[in-house]
Design a protein around this motif. Structure first.
Motif, PDB file in Angstrom:
ATOM      1  N   HIS A 123      64.965  16.400  18.424  1.00 40.45           N
ATOM      2  CA  HIS A 123      65.525  16.881  17.155  1.00 40.45           C
ATOM      3  C   HIS A 123      66.624  15.978  16.590  1.00 40.45           C
ATOM      4  O   HIS A 123      66.635  15.694  15.381  1.00 40.45           O
ATOM      5  N   ASN A 160      59.945  14.935  15.740  1.00 39.71           N
ATOM      6  CA  ASN A 160      60.795  15.829  16.532  1.00 39.71           C
ATOM      7  C   ASN A 160      60.246  15.999  17.939  1.00 39.71           C
ATOM      8  O   ASN A 160      60.992  15.926  18.926  1.00 39.71           O
ATOM      9  N   ASP A 161      58.931  16.231  18.023  1.00 36.12           N
ATOM     10  CA  ASP A 161      58.318  16.501  19.321  1.00 36.12           C
ATOM     11  C   ASP A 161      58.392  15.271  20.231  1.00 36.12           C
ATOM     12  O   ASP A 161      58.604  15.385  21.434  1.00 36.12           O
ATOM     13  N   GLY A 213      63.659  22.139   5.061  1.00 35.65           N
ATOM     14  CA  GLY A 213      63.716  21.302   6.267  1.00 35.65           C
ATOM     15  C   GLY A 213      63.548  19.818   6.013  1.00 35.65           C
ATOM     16  O   GLY A 213      64.512  19.069   5.925  1.00 35.65           O
ATOM     17  N   GLU A 214      62.272  19.373   5.857  1.00 40.85           N
ATOM     18  CA  GLU A 214      62.044  17.938   5.670  1.00 40.85           C
ATOM     19  C   GLU A 214      61.523  17.668   4.264  1.00 40.85           C
ATOM     20  O   GLU A 214      60.857  16.697   3.991  1.00 40.85           O
ATOM     21  N   GLY A 234      65.095  13.257  14.795  1.00 40.12           N
ATOM     22  CA  GLY A 234      64.536  13.786  13.541  1.00 40.12           C
ATOM     23  C   GLY A 234      65.635  13.870  12.475  1.00 40.12           C
ATOM     24  O   GLY A 234      65.430  13.509  11.315  1.00 40.12           O
ATOM     25  N   PHE A 268      56.357  15.004  10.388  1.00 38.05           N
ATOM     26  CA  PHE A 268      57.736  15.057  10.873  1.00 38.05           C
ATOM     27  C   PHE A 268      57.856  15.852  12.173  1.00 38.05           C
ATOM     28  O   PHE A 268      58.695  15.566  13.019  1.00 38.05           O
ATOM     29  N   LYS A 269      56.969  16.810  12.304  1.00 37.40           N
ATOM     30  CA  LYS A 269      56.982  17.619  13.527  1.00 37.40           C
ATOM     31  C   LYS A 269      56.782  16.710  14.742  1.00 37.40           C
ATOM     32  O   LYS A 269      57.428  16.858  15.780  1.00 37.40           O
ATOM     33  N   GLN A 270      55.894  15.730  14.537  1.00 35.61           N
ATOM     34  CA  GLN A 270      55.574  14.792  15.626  1.00 35.61           C
ATOM     35  C   GLN A 270      56.809  13.951  16.010  1.00 35.61           C
ATOM     36  O   GLN A 270      57.024  13.653  17.176  1.00 35.61           O
ATOM     37  N   ASP A 309      58.041  15.045   0.832  1.00 40.71           N
ATOM     38  CA  ASP A 309      57.955  15.652   2.168  1.00 40.71           C
ATOM     39  C   ASP A 309      57.647  14.549   3.185  1.00 40.71           C
ATOM     40  O   ASP A 309      56.715  13.755   2.993  1.00 40.71           O
TER      41      ASP A 309
END
Ligand code: GTP
Length: 556
Positions: A443, A438-439, A472-473, A446, A434-436, A430
């Motif tokens: 995207h 994208n943010d 997802g990731e 990402g 990863f959200k960071q 994982d």
């Protein structure tokens, strides 16, 4: 033994078996005059003479094929008339035709036994069909697109796949570059400020100017027939409607640049004549394909499951059942509804062919088949099958196996490992925070990270390892035959490589890490338990501070 020698040996064997076959035909034709139930006798006779016709023609004995064909016609007319026992006239006529066949076989066996295989080159593939091209190391791609953002995004994404990408915002800049250095592939937008079809026009102009075709892949926001037709007329090898799926692009570009070395096509040949089946197998093997032969239709299900063919070549007349029944049977197996089936037979009766095709068979090749035509017909269908299959089992962004496919694989390899008492490790990976990504970077960036890790895994793992995008990731890797310690070495090296990757974006450069959990089949024999163990270990790796690989038993 060379292919030529193997074919010569098959041809010789066929000749040697002819007297025995003739004897059987004579016995059956005598039975015809005495039996009240002619149908089974006629069925066997039909198969015998039909096989002599087809195999004879396949091995270059066209006269023998014609004579056997005449006997076959007589048998068919008797079969069609439903005669329980043929009349004396019929029987006489039939006896005469068998006699002619006998004379022909006797003459052939005398004259042909001394001849050499070199006389039968038409049975082989020309050299050009044989040599497989070796894959290229690098691939120069010219990417021409007037949307600067898309140009950059595609350039970065394709860069993850190891292409040397040169970008151009205008068609004139591309033209200049092509004059300087010829690319392996041009990836071309179609609409530019100078015109709605400027992209196709410039490719055509370059072709004319340089006098050679430019390998071009077009992409456009237009999906109308005229735009697609213009692309074909400009020599385009593929056309993508925007937004473009990067994996589809990569697949086409790998093919065009000869970088990919695809798995050989797998062809299952079902034919009750081993000689002719082997002959066709040799031709396909010479073209780089893998073949399996089946003479006993009862083994069909096992052959499909074990060999996993991309296409089935099927004879129409076989003992016990015919090709039509077998094709219908295949179509009723949910796993094989889409499997291409092609008849390979010497049947020329259009009515019978039409009926045989109605069960969902893709095509028909008439024996004797021209070797290049056989290879072309099989390749084109097997390739289409591969594409369709790949769409079903692969994730569209990364090209890795999707969740369903990797679960299926895990189920199979786990059962195998248990049978063979072999080791197997399942790893869940994982990407960290990863959200960071994208943010902060958006995207599309990402997605590039996901692509980069996918590519790294494909490049660094062994051919026997199975990699999938789990969610997802999240990624899953099946390492068959690996102990937990071996698995740890492999995955940790991957981790160290991945953290070295630098992702360049307009907002700055960054790198990423991942965490992984490894579970072994020696501790968990069921799919669910193994998955859960890997997942829990991954969670612990995250909890421990991320950017690390843990084996289940190591986990605190
Ligand atoms: N770019 C991109 N993002 C995706 C995709 N699929 C899932 N994601 C994102 O992946 C992120 C996963 O975030 P979280 O599950 O919160 O975990 P994380 O930020 O990676 O943090 P940790 O796993 O705890 O290290 C979410 O923001 C999803 O939107 C995808 O296909 N592309």
């Amino acid at each position: 033994m060379t292919a030529q020698e193997r074919i010569a040996a098959l041809r010789k064997k066929f000749l040697e078996q002819l007297p025995e076959r003739l004897e059987r035909i004579k016995v059956l034709s005598t039975q015809l005059s005495t039996t009240a139930a002619a149908a089974p006798v006629l069925d066997e006779l039909h198969r015998l003479v039909h096989n002599i016709k087809g195999t004879g023609r396949s091995f270059g004995f066209s006269d023998l094929g014609d004579v056997a064909g005449q006997v076959e016609d007589l048998v068919c007319s008797l079969l069609d008339s439903g005669a329980s026992a043929p009349t004396t006239d019929c029987h006489q006529l039939f006896g005469q035709s068998v006699q002619v066949l006998g004379l022909h076989i006797a003459a052939l066996c005398t004259t042909e036994s001394a001849s050499e295989y070199t006389e039968h080159e038409a049975l082989l593939l020309p050299e050009t069909c044989i040599a497989p091209l070796s894959p290229k190391e690098t691939c120069l791609v010219y990417l021409c697109e007037d949307d600067e953002l898309l140009l950059q995004q595609l350039s970065i994404q394709l860069g993850c796949f190891g292409y040397e990408i040169h970008t151009f915002l205008s068609t004139e800049a591309l033209r200049e570059a092509v004059r300087e250095r010829w690319p392996d592939v041009v990836l071309m937008d179609i609409e530019f400020p100078e015109g709605r079809s400027a992209g196709t026009s410039i490719v055509q102009a370059i072709r004319q100017e340089m006098g050679k075709p430019l390998p071009a892949v077009f992409m456009s926001s237009h999906d109308d027939i005229q735009s697609r037709l213009n692309a074909v007329l400009a020599g385009g090898e593929a056309y993508f409607h925007k937004p473009v799926n990067v994996m589809d692009l990569v697949r086409v570009m790998d093919e065009l640049s000869n970088r990919s070395q695809p798995e050989p096509y797998r062809v299952l040949i079902v034919d009750d004549e081993p000689g002719v089946a082997t002959y066709h197998a040799i031709l396909l093997q010479e073209a780089g394909m893998l073949t399996a032969q089946l003479t006993d239709p009862a083994q069909l299900r096992n052959a499909l499951d074990d060999f996993r063919p991309d296409i089935v070549l099927m004879d129409i007349y076989m003992p016990g059942c015919n090709g039509r029944d077998l094709a219908k049977l295949i179509r009723q197996l949910p796993d094989y509804v889409g499997l291409p089936i092609v008849y390979l037979s010497s049947e020329t009766d259009r009515q019978k062919l039409f009926s045989a095709m109605q069960v969902g068979v893709e095509g028909f090749l008439c024996k004797p088949v021209v070797p290049q035509e056989l290879v072309a017909a099989v390749s084109v269908r097997a390739d289409r099958m591969r594409i369709l299959r790949s769409r079903m089992v692969r994730d569209s962004l990364t090209g890795l196996l999707n969740h369903t496919a990797i679960t299926q694989f895990l189920e199979n390899v786990l059962a195998n490992a248990e049978r063979q008492q072999a080791e197997l490790c399942f790893t869940m990976i994982d990407i960290d925070a990863f959200k960071q990504v994208n943010d902060t970077y958006g995207h599309p960036v990402g997605d590039q990270v996901l692509l980069a890790l996918s590519r790294l895994m494909q490049q660094r793992l062994r051919g026997s390892d199975i990699v999938g995008r789990y969610g997802g990731e999240e990624f899953a890797i099946i390492l068959a035959g690996a102990s937990p310690a071996m698995a740890w070495d492999i995955i940790d090296e991957l981790r160290r490589n991945f953290e070295l990757f630098k992702f360049k974006t307009p907002q700055g450069t960054f790198s990423c890490t991942f965490s992984a959990g490894i579970a072994s089949c020696t501790r968990h024999t069921t799919l669910t338990a193994l998955r859960e163990a890997a997942d829990k270990t991954l969670y612990r790796a995250k909890h421990n501070g991320r950017n690390q690989v843990l084996i289940e038993e190591d986990a605190p």
